[in-house]
Design an enzyme around this catalytic site. Structure first.
Site, mmCIF file in Angstrom:
data_model
loop_
_atom_site.group_PDB
_atom_site.id
_atom_site.type_symbol
_atom_site.label_atom_id
_atom_site.label_comp_id
_atom_site.label_asym_id
_atom_site.label_seq_id
_atom_site.Cartn_x
_atom_site.Cartn_y
_atom_site.Cartn_z
ATOM 1 N N SER A 115 -25.870 -51.365 -8.488
ATOM 2 C CA SER A 115 -26.821 -50.364 -8.017
ATOM 3 C C SER A 115 -27.129 -50.845 -6.694
ATOM 4 O O SER A 115 -27.291 -50.116 -5.694
ATOM 5 C CB SER A 115 -28.101 -50.625 -8.839
ATOM 6 O OG SER A 115 -27.602 -50.043 -10.023
ATOM 7 N N ARG A 156 -26.552 -48.762 -2.744
ATOM 8 C CA ARG A 156 -27.487 -48.470 -1.905
ATOM 9 C C ARG A 156 -27.354 -49.307 -0.757
ATOM 10 O O ARG A 156 -27.738 -48.869 0.396
ATOM 11 C CB ARG A 156 -28.673 -48.854 -2.724
ATOM 12 C CG ARG A 156 -29.026 -47.905 -3.789
ATOM 13 C CD ARG A 156 -30.061 -48.294 -4.824
ATOM 14 N NE ARG A 156 -30.584 -47.571 -5.779
ATOM 15 C CZ ARG A 156 -29.981 -47.146 -6.650
ATOM 16 N NH1 ARG A 156 -28.798 -47.742 -6.739
ATOM 17 N NH2 ARG A 156 -30.329 -46.275 -7.719
ATOM 18 N N GLY A 201 -21.007 -41.796 -11.435
ATOM 19 C CA GLY A 201 -22.286 -40.850 -11.585
ATOM 20 C C GLY A 201 -23.324 -41.414 -10.101
ATOM 21 O O GLY A 201 -23.839 -40.499 -9.609
ATOM 22 N N ARG A 225 -19.551 -34.461 -16.114
ATOM 23 C CA ARG A 225 -21.061 -34.940 -16.093
ATOM 24 C C ARG A 225 -21.875 -33.782 -15.472
ATOM 25 O O ARG A 225 -21.268 -33.326 -14.218
ATOM 26 C CB ARG A 225 -21.072 -36.394 -15.565
ATOM 27 C CG ARG A 225 -20.474 -37.284 -16.307
ATOM 28 C CD ARG A 225 -20.347 -38.454 -15.787
ATOM 29 N NE ARG A 225 -21.832 -39.090 -15.950
ATOM 30 C CZ ARG A 225 -22.410 -40.392 -15.528
ATOM 31 N NH1 ARG A 225 -21.481 -41.098 -14.693
ATOM 32 N NH2 ARG A 225 -23.385 -40.643 -15.573
ATOM 33 N N GLN A 227 -31.114 -42.337 -10.797
ATOM 34 C CA GLN A 227 -30.279 -41.532 -9.935
ATOM 35 C C GLN A 227 -30.798 -40.351 -9.352
ATOM 36 O O GLN A 227 -30.615 -40.228 -8.082
ATOM 37 C CB GLN A 227 -29.007 -41.238 -10.834
ATOM 38 C CG GLN A 227 -28.224 -42.568 -11.388
ATOM 39 C CD GLN A 227 -26.971 -41.837 -11.980
ATOM 40 O OE1 GLN A 227 -26.884 -40.520 -12.242
ATOM 41 N NE2 GLN A 227 -26.025 -42.816 -12.401
ATOM 42 N N ASP A 252 -27.927 -48.583 -19.566
ATOM 43 C CA ASP A 252 -26.435 -48.789 -19.701
ATOM 44 C C ASP A 252 -26.175 -49.981 -20.482
ATOM 45 O O ASP A 252 -24.901 -50.328 -20.769
ATOM 46 C CB ASP A 252 -26.017 -49.418 -18.044
ATOM 47 C CG ASP A 252 -26.017 -48.302 -17.234
ATOM 48 O OD1 ASP A 252 -25.702 -46.964 -17.665
ATOM 49 O OD2 ASP A 252 -26.196 -48.411 -15.934
ATOM 50 N N LYS A 305 -23.810 -39.905 -20.069
ATOM 51 C CA LYS A 305 -23.257 -40.830 -19.298
ATOM 52 C C LYS A 305 -21.770 -40.525 -19.070
ATOM 53 O O LYS A 305 -21.066 -39.346 -19.194
ATOM 54 C CB LYS A 305 -23.481 -42.288 -19.745
ATOM 55 C CG LYS A 305 -24.755 -42.722 -19.608
ATOM 56 C CD LYS A 305 -25.128 -42.965 -18.257
ATOM 57 C CE LYS A 305 -26.709 -43.793 -18.160
ATOM 58 N NZ LYS A 305 -26.775 -44.017 -16.668
ATOM 59 N N ARG A 309 -22.132 -41.825 -25.070
ATOM 60 C CA ARG A 309 -21.976 -43.422 -25.460
ATOM 61 C C ARG A 309 -22.656 -43.511 -27.043
ATOM 62 O O ARG A 309 -22.046 -44.522 -27.610
ATOM 63 C CB ARG A 309 -22.830 -44.066 -24.405
ATOM 64 C CG ARG A 309 -21.819 -44.281 -23.162
ATOM 65 C CD ARG A 309 -22.567 -45.261 -22.259
ATOM 66 N NE ARG A 309 -21.755 -45.365 -20.969
ATOM 67 C CZ ARG A 309 -22.323 -46.084 -19.926
ATOM 68 N NH1 ARG A 309 -23.380 -46.235 -19.687
ATOM 69 N NH2 ARG A 309 -21.419 -46.083 -18.892
ATOM 70 N N ARG A 347 -17.950 -49.047 -20.066
ATOM 71 C CA ARG A 347 -18.834 -49.803 -20.712
ATOM 72 C C ARG A 347 -18.541 -49.814 -22.230
ATOM 73 O O ARG A 347 -18.793 -50.524 -22.895
ATOM 74 C CB ARG A 347 -20.355 -49.335 -20.379
ATOM 75 C CG ARG A 347 -20.666 -49.836 -19.081
ATOM 76 C CD ARG A 347 -22.370 -49.674 -18.750
ATOM 77 N NE ARG A 347 -22.466 -49.556 -17.473
ATOM 78 C CZ ARG A 347 -22.460 -50.445 -16.701
ATOM 79 N NH1 ARG A 347 -22.188 -51.960 -16.920
ATOM 80 N NH2 ARG A 347 -22.900 -50.299 -15.418
#
Length: 451
Positions: A29, A33, A101, A129, A176, A327, A354, A358, A403
């Site tokens: 993350s 950024r 995403g 998505r 997000q 997550d 996701k 999931r 994941r």
């Protein structure tokens, strides 16, 4: 491993204890950024510890396409010479965000209030998505979006020529979407306001302030009200990226369920909007301790030590905690399968949209491994079988989801029979050293199905 090439079947099997130091990669993350805010700054931002997974590399390439100078100087070391807020140029080609995403939604926000046109696409998973959750609030600024049915990629965005400031209440908790709106607000006049009923990860707010934006957060009856004053001149920064708690979750949880294990994961970010999994594991009875707690770059960090925890019990995970660990529910469900009793997870409908559904993916795979699972639209319940009690013996579908792949491979280290995944390739998108790191701790991973 490749997230975009031929499938990479892999199997995990029970062996000895996991022991050693797990140097997991930088926080994904914060890495995304860092690149985006560096590109929106005036001058040169230096980044150390950047996650060099495929998702982040795709964001780096996107920033280059919008006109920023992005230079790789060595392992984890990058320089970004930014173009300033509103300074993005029109890319000459389609922006391919791969599997990310986070990447595509944040980049859409960053360009949405600049009068340029860009087309976005991604891999097969990302193209499924929904993007309307981002393009709808961006339309309030004056941005136009045209995509496939259901608001899906490929999608073309036309940035607002005369953007308006926006006040937007998030319909569902989503860092997000919040971040996309705040990034769009950078090049809008006046104040852009985002209201969230439930707190989500706050890296964007923290980092905007660090880059010199005027941003404030107030807790009111409506929830968290985040106010950003538009059109600042962002100042370049020197950033040291802490290690990713979402990646740390895998060696930590594998150690908790594998007999005799003792694993140290150093320098993990413990931002309270990200640390819900570790809180939950400790409530279940995990032997998980924080060592050398400190603060680096405005983010709380610590070294995590995880030991085999045979006395873990199932719990009801508070629904309001979901945003801080969204997550991590796949790997939590693996721990729940190895604990005693029922683990109930509610308020998790975000998991349905996701990289894969999931809930469905984990429920199907756990059932194939002999675990009883109930699930609904925004909840699921795992019936624990106790330490060493999961039969295993299945090959689980990953649905191009990193994941899901890592979660089932961790399960295979503690189940009675090996557990395979049909494709471990997508793991490279977030945790490119997963295989070598886990092998280094003593995990038995084979690049072939063994059931």
């Amino acid at each position: 491993m490749s997230g975009h090439g031929d499938p990479v079947p892999m199997t995990a099997r029970k062996g000895g204890a996991l022991k050693g130091v797990a140097d997991v990669p930088g926080d994904k993350s914060i890495s995304h950024r860092s690149l985006i805010l560096g590109a929106l700054s005036v001058g040169e931002t230096r980044i150390a510890g950047l996650l060099e997974g495929q998702d982040v590399l795709d964001t780096a390439r996107a920033m280059q396409a919008f006109g920023a100078e992005v230079i790789h100087e060595g392992e984890g070391a990058w320089r970004v010479h930014g173009v300033g807020v509103g300074g993005f140029g029109e890319p000459e080609d389609v922006i391919d965000c791969g599997n990310s995403g986070t990447g595509v939604r944040l980049i859409m926000g960053a360009m949405a209030t600049t009068p340029i046109t860009a087309t976005f696409t991604g891999d097969a998973s990302l193209r499924k998505r929904p993007m309307a959750r981002v393009t709808d609030p961006l339309a309030l600024f004056g941005t136009q979006a045209v995509g496939r049915a259901g608001g899906r990629l490929p999608m073309t965005l036309v940035g607002a020529a005369d953007p308006l400031p926006v006040r937007y209440t998030l319909p569902v908790p989503s860092a997000q979407v919040k971040s996309a709106v705040l990034l769009a607000g950078l090049n809008a006049p006046g104040e852009t306001v985002v209201i969230e009923a439930e707190a989500t990860r706050d890296h964007t707010e923290r980092m905007l302030a660090g880059f010199g934006a005027e941003v404030s957060t107030e807790v009111t009856e409506e929830g968290r009200v985040i106010t950003l004053r538009g059109r600042p001149e962002l100042r370049p920064q020197d950033i040291v990226v802490p290690r990713d708690p979402s990646s740390a979750a895998f060696p930590v949880c594998a150690a908790l369920i594998t007999e005799g294990s003792d694993v140290l994961v150093p320098n993990i970010g413990l931002n309270p909007t990200r640390a819900g999994l570790f809180t939950t594991l400790r409530e279940m009875g995990a032997v998980l301790t924080y060592e050398n707690e400190r603060e680096e770059g405005g983010e709380p960090v610590a070294d995590l030590r995880a030991r085999f925890s045979p006395d873990m019990k199932g719990i009801d995970v508070p629904p309001e905690r979901a945003a801080s660990m969204i997550d991590e529910y796949p790997i939590l469900s693996v721990v729940a399968a190895c604990a005693e009793g029922r683990t109930v997870m509610r308020g998790v409908k975000e998991l349905r949209v996701k990289e894969s559904d999931r809930i469905a993916a984990m429920a199907d795979g756990l059932r194939a491994c002999g675990v009883t699972v109930e699930d609904g639209p925004d909840w699921w319940i795992v019936e624990g079988r106790g330490p060493g009690g999961v039969p295993g013996g299945a090959t689980c579908a990953t649905h191009l989801d990193h994941r899901i792949a890592m979660s089932f491979l961790c399960l295979g280290l503690a189940s009675q029979k090996p557990v395979g995944v049909d494709d471990a390739g997508p793991i490279v998108t977030s945790f490119p050293i997963f295989e070598s790191l886990m092998r280094g701790l003593g995990a038995h991973l084979d690049r072939a199905n063994r059931t």
